[in-house]
Design an enzyme around this catalytic site. Structure first.
Site, PDB file in Angstrom:
ATOM      1  N   ALA A   1      -6.082   2.938   8.254  1.00  0.00           N
ATOM      2  CA  ALA A   1      -4.653   3.144   8.373  1.00  0.00           C
ATOM      3  C   ALA A   1      -4.560   3.495   9.916  1.00  0.00           C
ATOM      4  O   ALA A   1      -4.900   3.034  11.114  1.00  0.00           O
ATOM      5  CB  ALA A   1      -4.166   3.783   7.544  1.00  0.00           C
ATOM      6  N   TYR A   2      -3.917   4.762  10.051  1.00  0.00           N
ATOM      7  CA  TYR A   2      -3.333   5.263  11.214  1.00  0.00           C
ATOM      8  C   TYR A   2      -4.610   5.531  11.904  1.00  0.00           C
ATOM      9  O   TYR A   2      -4.564   5.426  13.289  1.00  0.00           O
ATOM     10  CB  TYR A   2      -2.530   6.518  11.023  1.00  0.00           C
TER      11      TYR A   2
ATOM     12  N   ASP B   1       0.731  -1.185   0.047  1.00  0.00           N
ATOM     13  CA  ASP B   1       0.021  -0.041  -0.047  1.00  0.00           C
ATOM     14  C   ASP B   1       0.779   1.176  -0.075  1.00  0.00           C
ATOM     15  O   ASP B   1       0.397   2.398  -0.487  1.00  0.00           O
ATOM     16  CB  ASP B   1      -0.769   0.004   1.150  1.00  0.00           C
TER      17      ASP B   1
END
Length: 267
Positions: free
Chosen positions: A166-167, A45
């Site tokens: 994600a994050y 990714d």
């Protein structure tokens, strides 16, 4: 068909890139580094994020395809051993049974950074984060030009729906389907007391809303647009809103978003 391949640079990704070029040439594809119709990302990714920012000025005219050299990611539909199958689907429709490719569009975030030294504009596909370099961040957060909260803590994360896995997810943010045109504001270790008060939970803003983050002390900050870091010591404000343009991914076979979520986090 005009195409371009961007690989991660490790041995496997380079070998797969060479294989793709060979099969593409055999099927009449044209390699074009300036104005490709399709960009192939080979790696992970992170490689796809690099490909996105490499062609940031041509986003409306490009579709992306991801080949993962490990496991399937959120931006990669294809495994390393499936390149011949991918090429055949890219060639065209040979039989009535062959599915037509589908273009899916993911929302992006438009970032306007105002500094004492000037202004800058950015687009991100995953997230924008603002963090302190020497200590905690002190910032005022406005929503639609009205003060919402006074923040003190490690930082603030603004994510797209695609970047919500994600994050943002590690910060306790919600997972949002990419068909929803929105951005998400998630705190990074906020401090709450009589002076600094925050909502204490992620906020989701629709595409017609915007948020502004104002620096409220002299502070060295690190602004991160996806994987790209920008140190800043004279920040005035950052405006975040859903971008007008979107990023396009071409799907040669079905791979629903919730299947990706299940495969990534539940096995």
């Amino acid at each position: 068909m005009r195409y371009y391949v961007l690989d991660r640079g490790d041995q496997l990704s380079v070998e797969l890139s060479e294989q793709f070029h060979k099969l593409a040439a055999e099927n009449g594809f044209k390699m074009d580094a300036e104005s490709p119709e399709i960009v192939i990302s080979i790696g992970g990714d992170g490689t796809m994020l690099h490909a996105f920012h490499t062609f940031i000025d041509r986003i409306p005219s490009i579709a992306f395809v991801g080949i993962h050299t490990g496991h399937l990611g959120f931006y990669a539909d294809w495994k390393a051993n499936e390149i011949p199958e991918l090429i055949q689907l890219m060639v065209g429709h040979k039989t009535p049974e062959q599915p037509r490719p589908r273009i899916v569009n993911y929302p992006l975030i438009d970032i306007q950074v105002q500094k004492k030294s000037g202004t800058s504009s950015y687009i991100c596909v995953n997230e924008f984060t603002l963090k302190g370099v020497d200590g905690t961040v002190v910032a005022q957060v406005d929503i639609n030009d009205q003060q919402f909260e006074m923040f003190r803590g490690d930082g603030i994360c603004i994510s797209t729906p695609a970047g919500s896995t994600a994050y943002n997810k590690s910060l306790g943010g919600a997972i949002i389907h990419p068909s929803i045109e929105a951005l998400q504001i998630t705190e990074i270790a906020s401090i709450n007391n009589r002076v600094f008060r925050t909502a204490g939970s992620p906020l989701v803003l629709p595409k017609h809303h915007h948020c502004d983050i104002y620096s409220r002390k002299d502070q060295r900050l690190l602004l991160t647009i996806d994987h790209i870091n920008h140190p800043v010591d004279d920040l005035i404000s950052v405006r975040c809103q859903v971008a007008k343009q979107k990023v396009s991914f071409i799907r040669y076979r079905p791979f629903p978003f919730w299947n990706r979520v299940r495969n990534a986090f539940l096995g």
